[in-house]
Design an enzyme around this catalytic site. Structure first.
Site, PDB file in Angstrom:
ATOM      1  N   LYS A 165       0.847  -0.987  -0.027  1.00 18.87           N
ATOM      2  CA  LYS A 165      -0.131  -0.056   0.026  1.00 18.87           C
ATOM      3  C   LYS A 165       0.975   1.217   0.213  1.00 18.87           C
ATOM      4  O   LYS A 165       2.051   1.133   0.355  1.00 18.87           O
ATOM      5  CB  LYS A 165      -0.933   0.071   1.296  1.00 18.87           C
ATOM      6  CG  LYS A 165      -0.202  -0.072   2.518  1.00 18.87           C
ATOM      7  CD  LYS A 165      -1.113   0.153   3.631  1.00 18.87           C
ATOM      8  CE  LYS A 165      -1.662   1.667   3.792  1.00 18.87           C
ATOM      9  NZ  LYS A 165      -2.028   1.671   5.334  1.00 18.87           N
ATOM     10  N   ASP A 194      -2.520  -6.275   2.059  1.00 22.27           N
ATOM     11  CA  ASP A 194      -3.300  -5.706   3.069  1.00 22.27           C
ATOM     12  C   ASP A 194      -2.785  -6.573   4.354  1.00 22.27           C
ATOM     13  O   ASP A 194      -3.262  -7.409   4.405  1.00 22.27           O
ATOM     14  CB  ASP A 194      -4.697  -5.777   3.022  1.00 22.27           C
ATOM     15  CG  ASP A 194      -5.417  -4.886   4.256  1.00 22.27           C
ATOM     16  OD1 ASP A 194      -4.726  -5.033   5.295  1.00 22.27           O
ATOM     17  OD2 ASP A 194      -6.237  -3.976   3.900  1.00 22.27           O
ATOM     18  N   HIS A 195      -1.521  -6.104   4.995  1.00 15.77           N
ATOM     19  CA  HIS A 195      -1.299  -6.920   6.161  1.00 15.77           C
ATOM     20  C   HIS A 195      -1.841  -7.381   7.136  1.00 15.77           C
ATOM     21  O   HIS A 195      -1.731  -8.347   7.856  1.00 15.77           O
ATOM     22  CB  HIS A 195       0.220  -6.422   6.493  1.00 15.77           C
ATOM     23  CG  HIS A 195       0.136  -5.344   7.703  1.00 15.77           C
ATOM     24  ND1 HIS A 195      -0.374  -3.935   7.393  1.00 15.77           N
ATOM     25  CD2 HIS A 195       0.297  -5.689   8.706  1.00 15.77           C
ATOM     26  CE1 HIS A 195      -0.259  -3.542   8.503  1.00 15.77           C
ATOM     27  NE2 HIS A 195       0.005  -4.222   9.443  1.00 15.77           N
ATOM     28  N   HIS A 257      -7.458  -1.762   5.995  1.00 12.74           N
ATOM     29  CA  HIS A 257      -7.539  -2.662   6.763  1.00 12.74           C
ATOM     30  C   HIS A 257      -8.836  -3.012   7.586  1.00 12.74           C
ATOM     31  O   HIS A 257      -9.457  -3.786   7.909  1.00 12.74           O
ATOM     32  CB  HIS A 257      -6.681  -2.412   8.293  1.00 12.74           C
ATOM     33  CG  HIS A 257      -5.040  -2.178   7.703  1.00 12.74           C
ATOM     34  ND1 HIS A 257      -4.623  -2.798   6.680  1.00 12.74           N
ATOM     35  CD2 HIS A 257      -4.205  -1.199   8.135  1.00 12.74           C
ATOM     36  CE1 HIS A 257      -3.310  -2.456   6.553  1.00 12.74           C
ATOM     37  NE2 HIS A 257      -3.130  -1.452   7.414  1.00 12.74           N
ATOM     38  N   LYS A 353      -4.866   7.674  15.616  1.00 13.34           N
ATOM     39  CA  LYS A 353      -3.607   7.522  16.137  1.00 13.34           C
ATOM     40  C   LYS A 353      -3.575   8.245  17.364  1.00 13.34           C
ATOM     41  O   LYS A 353      -4.342   9.004  17.488  1.00 13.34           O
ATOM     42  CB  LYS A 353      -2.555   8.457  15.235  1.00 13.34           C
ATOM     43  CG  LYS A 353      -2.612   7.707  13.835  1.00 13.34           C
ATOM     44  CD  LYS A 353      -1.260   6.664  13.706  1.00 13.34           C
ATOM     45  CE  LYS A 353      -0.800   6.305  12.566  1.00 13.34           C
ATOM     46  NZ  LYS A 353      -0.128   5.013  12.291  1.00 13.34           N
TER      47      LYS A 353
HETATM   48  C1  BG6 Z   1       0.139   0.438   8.151  1.00 15.10           C
HETATM   49  C2  BG6 Z   1      -0.317   1.991   8.440  1.00 15.10           C
HETATM   50  O1  BG6 Z   1      -0.541   0.060   6.909  1.00 15.10           O
HETATM   51  O2  BG6 Z   1      -0.598  -0.370   9.480  1.00 15.10           O
HETATM   52  C3  BG6 Z   1       0.297   2.430   9.953  1.00 15.10           C
HETATM   53  O3  BG6 Z   1       0.399   2.692   7.442  1.00 15.10           O
HETATM   54  C4  BG6 Z   1      -0.128   1.644  10.825  1.00 15.10           C
HETATM   55  O4  BG6 Z   1      -0.022   3.799   9.787  1.00 15.10           O
HETATM   56  C5  BG6 Z   1       0.065   0.213  10.640  1.00 15.10           C
HETATM   57  O5  BG6 Z   1       0.582   1.999  12.179  1.00 15.10           O
HETATM   58  C6  BG6 Z   1      -0.599  -0.407  11.859  1.00 15.10           C
HETATM   59  O6  BG6 Z   1      -0.215  -2.088  11.589  1.00 15.10           O
HETATM   60  P1  BG6 Z   1      -0.200  -2.789  12.834  1.00 15.10           P
HETATM   61  O7  BG6 Z   1       0.188  -4.358  12.218  1.00 15.10           O
HETATM   62  O8  BG6 Z   1       0.672  -2.434  13.754  1.00 15.10           O
HETATM   63  O9  BG6 Z   1      -1.374  -2.898  13.515  1.00 15.10           O
END
Ligand code: BG6
Length: 502
Positions: A165, A194-195, A257, A353
């Protein structure tokens, strides 16, 4: 292939087969993602012997660096960020197939150097021309890189493209981006990350829903009062002002997400667990969502405050942020999925955030018991049943239900039945990127987003942000370290509901 009996480390990962020999090329190798996530994930895969024996890694970035310097930097990254202990033998084997190419891709010469490095490594490691390209690069250089890769495709071996992304910043740019990829690659060669889909707990939502007979009959508008999805982060923007100023919470978290979490929660059972079946069901959910009216969307931006006892600056005071910025660092919304299963059931979602703490949860709140035969006073401490999927941290699932308080009389209180990953399984949870990189090498796109999903996600976001261009929000409207602006509470209070307490 090793089984979990032979290798207990495999328990955390469900392994179907080992990927074919291949070379993974990471574009954007000097970036944060490569150091914090990608290389540590590759190390963990190597640690569990899940990578093919014949394997290579090529880092590509602008920074001038030798192979040796790149390896040293990556070694440090593994030592600092990998979830497994550092073992010299595992690292040495992985590092032996590691190369680095410095180029900005603006010229043929850089392309040539990469092509010859790949050809040499391919010969040396016996990777049969199979290539995975991981694109962790800014959108401006994206087109050039894809074009160069496409031009130089050979008939020998397979090619897969993992795309990080942001996939565009609106529907039009996402389509444009996709056109540039599709000019050279087939949809089944494209793996849009989309992790969140790689997170164990997110996949476990599918297991919870479709591997158990008891939930599906009540997973609908008749039994569910509403759903709450929370993606709360205590961190700020971590020096990413350049990116975040243009994205905000709506593009950074909601567009991808959050909507994926919602789609997995609301989707119909797929006929099987193949990429197309799962994605067909998810896209139907996304299509069934209509644009929430302005009263159903709340946006916020954090001001100065305290997070975990430490004073932190407001968003407008962060380095690189416009002191008048109207970028949203918080979004809450009431959404509906207009289909037979969910009509009139609100999905309240919030993300932000610098909130009080890190928490990602999906809470299914059921309707109250229709006629509790107890006196009102005795059940005062009773709340409706809620099934909470704790995506992170404290990964697990809990069910809130009423129970009799021991002693005389019939006093009822809410108690929790908990399943915690830490307690139920011996091994730690794999990082999302381990699963996703391995899946892409195997050619399994189930946990990647298809272009029609991406387009639906952007259509919704575009419609939601359209009115924002006209107004000047009174930002900041929540202090760092709190649960967001008070108007987000009103979103639920109006409906006689409240956000889950933490
Ligand atoms: C990312 C965002 O895709 O996901 C970040 O760009 C965010 O801003 C992050 O902090 C959150 O990922 P995780 O796995 O820590 O919940």
């Amino acid at each position: 292939m090793a089984t979990t009996q032979e290798n207990p480390l495999l328990e955390g990962l469900h392994v179907r087969r080992t990927p074919d020999p291949c070379i993974l090329t990471i574009f954007g190798a000097s970036g944060d993602l490569t150091q914090r996530k990608l290389i540590p994930a590759l190390y963990s895969l190597a640690f569990r012997r899940l990578l093919p024996d014949r394997f290579g890694i090529v880092g590509v970035a602008r920074t001038e660096e030798s192979d040796e310097e790149f390896r040293d930097r990556m070694k440090e990254a593994v030592q600092n960020h990998a979830r497994d202990e550092f073992r010299d033998d595992v690292w040495d084997a992985l590092a032996a197939g590691m190369r680095y190419v410095a180029t900005d891709f603006a010229d043929e010469e850089g392309e040539n150097r990469l092509a010859s490095t790949l050809a040499e490594l391919d010969e040396e490691r016996g990777t049969n021309g199979n290539r995975v390209y991981y694109l962790a690069i800014p959108p401006v250089v994206f087109g050039t890189v894809v074009e160069a890769l496409g031009k130089r495709r050979t008939a020998h071996g397979w090619t897969r493209l993992i795309v990080e992304k942001p996939f565009g910043h609106d529907l039009e740019s996402a389509r444009e981006l996709n056109r540039s990829i599709e000019a050279h690659f087939e949809e089944n060669e494209i793996f849009r990350i989309d992790h969140y889909l790689g997170k164990e707990t997110v996949q476990n939502m599918l297991a919870l829903r479709f591997a158990n007979g008891i939930f599906e009959p009540i997973w609908n508008r008749q039994f569910v009062d509403h759903v709450q999805v929370t993606v709360a982060e205590s961190i700020g923007i971590e020096g990413r002002a350049g990116y975040y100023e243009k994205s905000g919470a709506i593009r950074d978290i909601f567009q991808n997400h959050l909507l994926q979490l919602l789609a997995i929660t609301a989707m119909e059972p797929p006929i099987d667990f193949t990429a197309d079946s799962v994605r067909n069901e998810k896209v139907k959910v996304l299509r069934a969502m209509h644009t929430p009216g302005p009263k159903s969307v709340v946006r916020g931006q954090y001001g100065r405050g305290f997070v975990e006892g430490e004073e932190v600056p407001g968003y407008r005071e962060e380095e690189g942020v416009d002191p008048q910025s109207t970028t949203d660092t918080y979004v809450a919304a009431k959404l509906y999925v207009d289909n037979w299963r969910w009509a009139d059931t609100p999905f309240y979602v919030r993300m932000g955030k610098r909130l009080a703490r890190r928490e990602t949860t999906i809470a299914i709140q059921f309707k109250r018991a229709p006629h509790p035969p107890f006196e009102e006073l005795s059940s005062e401490g009773l709340r409706p049943n809620v099934l909470v999927v704790h995506v992170q941290p404290d990964e697990g699932i809990s069910l809130a239900m009423g129970a009799k308080v021991p002693g005389q009389g019939m006093n009822i209180r809410t108690v929790h039945m908990d399943f915690l990953y830490g307690g139920a399984f011996r091994t730690g949870l794999p990082e999302a990127y381990e699963r996703l990189i391995l899946d892409a090498m195997l050619g399994d796109a189930t946990l990647f987003t298809r272009i029609d999903e991406v387009e639906e996600q952007w259509s919704l976001v575009d419609a939601m942000v359209a009115p924002w261009a006209r107004d000047r929000p009174a930002f900041p409207n929540y202090p760092a370290g709190t649960w967001g602006p008070p108007s987000a509470d009103d979103l639920l209070i109006r409906d006689g509901r409240a956000w889950r307490k933490h």
